[in-house]
Design a protein around this motif. Structure first.
Motif, PDB file in Angstrom:
ATOM      1  N   GLY A 175      -3.579 -31.205 -11.294  1.00  0.00           N
ATOM      2  CA  GLY A 175      -2.809 -31.995 -12.242  1.00  0.00           C
ATOM      3  C   GLY A 175      -1.587 -31.230 -12.710  1.00  0.00           C
ATOM      4  O   GLY A 175      -1.134 -30.307 -12.059  1.00  0.00           O
ATOM      5  N   LYS A 176      -1.070 -31.610 -13.872  1.00  0.00           N
ATOM      6  CA  LYS A 176       0.148 -30.978 -14.385  1.00  0.00           C
ATOM      7  C   LYS A 176      -0.107 -29.541 -14.825  1.00  0.00           C
ATOM      8  O   LYS A 176      -1.119 -29.240 -15.433  1.00  0.00           O
ATOM      9  N   THR A 177       0.859 -28.691 -14.532  1.00  0.00           N
ATOM     10  CA  THR A 177       0.797 -27.303 -14.988  1.00  0.00           C
ATOM     11  C   THR A 177       2.073 -26.985 -15.748  1.00  0.00           C
ATOM     12  O   THR A 177       3.113 -27.594 -15.526  1.00  0.00           O
ATOM     13  N   LYS A 178       1.974 -26.016 -16.642  1.00  0.00           N
ATOM     14  CA  LYS A 178       3.133 -25.614 -17.446  1.00  0.00           C
ATOM     15  C   LYS A 178       3.977 -24.552 -16.757  1.00  0.00           C
ATOM     16  O   LYS A 178       5.176 -24.470 -16.953  1.00  0.00           O
ATOM     17  N   TYR A 179       3.336 -23.705 -15.965  1.00  0.00           N
ATOM     18  CA  TYR A 179       4.006 -22.536 -15.403  1.00  0.00           C
ATOM     19  C   TYR A 179       3.912 -22.530 -13.881  1.00  0.00           C
ATOM     20  O   TYR A 179       2.964 -23.050 -13.298  1.00  0.00           O
ATOM     21  N   LYS A 180       4.861 -21.863 -13.264  1.00  0.00           N
ATOM     22  CA  LYS A 180       4.873 -21.692 -11.817  1.00  0.00           C
ATOM     23  C   LYS A 180       4.017 -20.478 -11.464  1.00  0.00           C
ATOM     24  O   LYS A 180       4.137 -19.428 -12.097  1.00  0.00           O
ATOM     25  N   PRO A 181       3.160 -20.584 -10.450  1.00  0.00           N
ATOM     26  CA  PRO A 181       2.300 -19.441 -10.109  1.00  0.00           C
ATOM     27  C   PRO A 181       3.056 -18.318  -9.398  1.00  0.00           C
ATOM     28  O   PRO A 181       4.033 -18.560  -8.691  1.00  0.00           O
ATOM     29  N   PHE A 182       2.578 -17.114  -9.594  1.00  0.00           N
ATOM     30  CA  PHE A 182       3.077 -15.937  -8.888  1.00  0.00           C
ATOM     31  C   PHE A 182       2.483 -15.968  -7.485  1.00  0.00           C
ATOM     32  O   PHE A 182       1.300 -16.267  -7.311  1.00  0.00           O
ATOM     33  N   VAL A 183       3.258 -15.658  -6.467  1.00  0.00           N
ATOM     34  CA  VAL A 183       2.784 -15.714  -5.086  1.00  0.00           C
ATOM     35  C   VAL A 183       2.468 -14.318  -4.587  1.00  0.00           C
ATOM     36  O   VAL A 183       3.331 -13.441  -4.571  1.00  0.00           O
ATOM     37  N   SER A 184       1.194 -14.110  -4.213  1.00  0.00           N
ATOM     38  CA  SER A 184       0.771 -12.831  -3.658  1.00  0.00           C
ATOM     39  C   SER A 184      -0.538 -13.030  -2.903  1.00  0.00           C
ATOM     40  O   SER A 184      -1.555 -13.383  -3.491  1.00  0.00           O
ATOM     41  N   LYS A 185      -0.506 -12.821  -1.600  1.00  0.00           N
ATOM     42  CA  LYS A 185      -1.704 -12.994  -0.782  1.00  0.00           C
ATOM     43  C   LYS A 185      -2.781 -11.988  -1.176  1.00  0.00           C
ATOM     44  O   LYS A 185      -3.944 -12.339  -1.345  1.00  0.00           O
ATOM     45  N   LYS A 186      -2.394 -10.721  -1.341  1.00  0.00           N
ATOM     46  CA  LYS A 186      -3.370  -9.679  -1.682  1.00  0.00           C
ATOM     47  C   LYS A 186      -4.012  -9.946  -3.043  1.00  0.00           C
ATOM     48  O   LYS A 186      -5.227  -9.832  -3.194  1.00  0.00           O
ATOM     49  N   LEU A 187      -3.198 -10.284  -4.028  1.00  0.00           N
ATOM     50  CA  LEU A 187      -3.702 -10.536  -5.378  1.00  0.00           C
ATOM     51  C   LEU A 187      -4.604 -11.763  -5.398  1.00  0.00           C
ATOM     52  O   LEU A 187      -5.664 -11.758  -6.020  1.00  0.00           O
TER      53      LEU A 187
END
Length: 88
Positions: free
Chosen positions: A58-70
């Motif tokens: 659904g709706k989110t407030k923030y954009k996610p950080f992209v990191s495969k390892k994390l």
């Protein structure tokens, strides 16, 4: 002289933007978090495995950080299995 300065600034901007995108991956210090509250203190939008994933929840407030390892280290926090852990 001006061309050298412009070239140096351009290189610095390009290199700085590129290296800052995956800061957690570059430093080698990827942390496993106890829960989403702890993860969201460092990454407000959560952590996405790739930049191409779509949120199912659904709706989110923030954009996610992209990191495969994390993401891989914290994928147990991805309850809806949409490849974004702890999205808000």
């Amino acid at each position: 002289m001006n061309r050298i300065i412009i070239a140096a600034l351009s290189f610095t901007l390009i290199f700085g933007v590129t290296s800052g995108v995956s800061e957690a991956d570059a430093s080698g210090k990827v942390k496993k978090y106890k829960n989403c509250t702890e993860l969201n203190k460092d990454y407000k939008g959560g952590v996405a495995r790739t930049s191409k994933v779509k949120n199912k929840g659904g709706k989110t407030k923030y954009k996610p950080f992209v990191s495969k390892k994390l993401y891989d280290l914290n994928k147990g926090r991805d309850r809806d299995k949409d490849l974004i852990a702890c999205e808000r």
